[in-house]
Design an enzyme around this catalytic site. Structure first.
Site, mmCIF file in Angstrom:
data_model
loop_
_atom_site.group_PDB
_atom_site.id
_atom_site.type_symbol
_atom_site.label_atom_id
_atom_site.label_comp_id
_atom_site.label_asym_id
_atom_site.label_seq_id
_atom_site.Cartn_x
_atom_site.Cartn_y
_atom_site.Cartn_z
ATOM 1 N N PRO A 181 5.095 10.269 -6.394
ATOM 2 C CA PRO A 181 5.417 8.952 -6.957
ATOM 3 C C PRO A 181 6.854 8.551 -6.687
ATOM 4 O O PRO A 181 7.780 9.367 -6.790
ATOM 5 C CB PRO A 181 5.161 9.148 -8.456
ATOM 6 C CG PRO A 181 4.086 10.178 -8.490
ATOM 7 C CD PRO A 181 4.400 11.129 -7.357
ATOM 8 N N CYS A 182 7.026 7.277 -6.330
ATOM 9 C CA CYS A 182 8.318 6.825 -5.811
ATOM 10 C C CYS A 182 9.201 6.169 -6.866
ATOM 11 O O CYS A 182 10.291 5.720 -6.549
ATOM 12 C CB CYS A 182 8.080 5.831 -4.666
ATOM 13 S SG CYS A 182 7.135 4.373 -5.160
ATOM 14 N N THR A 183 8.765 6.108 -8.120
ATOM 15 C CA THR A 183 9.544 5.386 -9.124
ATOM 16 C C THR A 183 10.998 5.828 -9.253
ATOM 17 O O THR A 183 11.869 4.990 -9.467
ATOM 18 C CB THR A 183 8.887 5.520 -10.504
ATOM 19 O OG1 THR A 183 8.069 6.687 -10.536
ATOM 20 C CG2 THR A 183 8.076 4.316 -10.872
ATOM 21 N N PHE B 119 13.069 6.542 -7.052
ATOM 22 C CA PHE B 119 13.909 6.147 -5.940
ATOM 23 C C PHE B 119 13.660 4.728 -5.460
ATOM 24 O O PHE B 119 14.341 4.255 -4.555
ATOM 25 C CB PHE B 119 13.697 7.128 -4.778
ATOM 26 C CG PHE B 119 13.647 8.552 -5.232
ATOM 27 C CD1 PHE B 119 14.777 9.179 -5.703
ATOM 28 C CD2 PHE B 119 12.447 9.255 -5.247
ATOM 29 C CE1 PHE B 119 14.737 10.481 -6.150
ATOM 30 C CE2 PHE B 119 12.395 10.562 -5.694
ATOM 31 C CZ PHE B 119 13.540 11.179 -6.148
#
Length: 357
Positions: free
Chosen positions: A92-94, A96
């Site tokens: 999950p990219c949250t 960054f």
């Protein structure tokens, strides 16, 4: 119709942070078989099971931090010293994502989800695949405290696990996806083997005031992608509220800046650059779609040039999921599954470049 295909000999893949399976679908289109998947979101896991008949068992519906690597290998049918040919996943990219950097605790690297990168490298080290693909937001490469520290640690852990790797930001539209979607791909192989190379672009055009990709073949436009698609209206597709009435006047490809004094509007309604760029953003049928988000607000586009929200079959096309691919869940859940996914066509191109070593 299903995603089940005749085996082409590319080998066995295991998938982490699988989501709805965009990365996995591309990997299978490149000839691999996804034999195990880990995804804790119930709707996304059910979507995977509904569309991936190559899975010998159910998706592992647990937090990856609680799943031993041996359980993943067992789910894939790998016994003894057998190891997967490919490990894939997009943590999950949250932590960054640039859209969250207004939050001080994210800028300082305090988001607990950042540890999911270490879950990936743990499985990489313990599963010992021949090759791997790690996908993430390109903001992970930014030179700030949150991103730089996490990125440097990620590369160090890949090296310590015994792999050479290369990292590159790929623009989805440069590979035939009708959407402007830059993503970071870190790809690698066990040390002592040829190092994979990222695929060469197949398309090209303008993106953020510069030319990208292969100029010999233009980007696929949203108009081309949606051409001939017939789909029923969906509940809630009409844009209402305080700003909904403003949408019809905005030209295709434009956003709220149309209503600013700087753009010459006789009755300005917004200050210059006072909103996020996708506020009241409308698709241009002659260009790829802008990036489609997983959790857009009520006035966040891209909206259809017919002045409504995009329908699920249209979103599916703009991500290059096949028309037969069936998503499970309510509209908001489907939007999230799509917005968090890797376009399958882009994933296929990356997987092919690794396969062909």
């Amino acid at each position: 119709m299903s995603s089940k295909r005749a085996a082409s000999g590319a080998g066995v893949a295991i998938s982490l942070f699988s989501g709805a399976g965009g990365l996995d679908l591309g990997v299978e289109d490149a000839g691999y078989q996804v034999r195990a998947a880990v995804e804790r979101d119930e709707d996304a896991a059910t979507t995977m099971e509904k569309n991936f008949l190559t899975l010998p068992g159910p998706v592992i519906r647990s937090n990856i931090l609680d799943v031993p690597t041996q359980d993943i290998l067992k789910a894939a049918g790998l016994r003894g010293k057998a190891r997967p040919d490919l490990l894939v996943g997009g943590p999950p990219c949250t932590p960054f994502s640039k859209s969250g950097f207004w939050l001080e605790w994210k800028r300082k690297g305090l988001d607990p989800d950042a540890s999911l990168l270490q879950a990936y490298t743990r499985v990489l080290r313990e599963a010992c695949p021949k090759k791997f693909i790690l996908e993430n937001v390109y903001a992970l490469t930014y030179n700030n405290l949150a991103s730089k520290t996490a990125y440097e640690r990620l590369l160090s852990e890949i090296d310590d696990a015994g792999y050479d790797c290369v990292a590159k930001v790929l623009h989805a539209a440069d590979y035939g996806v009708p959407q402007a979607r830059p993503r970071l791909f870190v790809i690698g192989a066990k040390k002592g083997n040829p190092i994979p190379q990222h695929p060469e672009p197949t398309h090209g055009g303008r993106w953020e005031r510069r030319a990208t990709g292969d100029s010999n073949r233009p980007h696929v436009t949203s108009g081309e992608a949606l051409d001939g698609l017939i789909c029923d209206p969906e509940p809630g597709e009409i844009v209402n509220g305080k700003y909904g009435a403003l949408l019809p006047e905005i030209p295709p490809g434009d956003n709220y800046l149309y209503y600013t004094a700087e753009r010459g509007h006789p009755e300005p309604k917004f200050g210059w650059r006072s909103r996020f760029w996708s506020f009241l953003l409308k698709l241009d049928p002659d260009r790829p779609s802008p990036t489609i988000q997983a959790q857009p607000g009520p006035n966040i586009g891209p909206f259809h040039w017919e002045n409504r929200r995009l329908r699920v079959p249209e979103l599916r096309r703009l991500f290059t999921f096949p028309d037969w691919f069936e998503f499970v869940g309510k509209r908001g859940s489907v939007q999230a599954q799509l917005g968090n996914s890797v376009p399958p066509l882009l994933a296929q191109r990356v997987a092919e470049s690794i396969r062909d070593l």
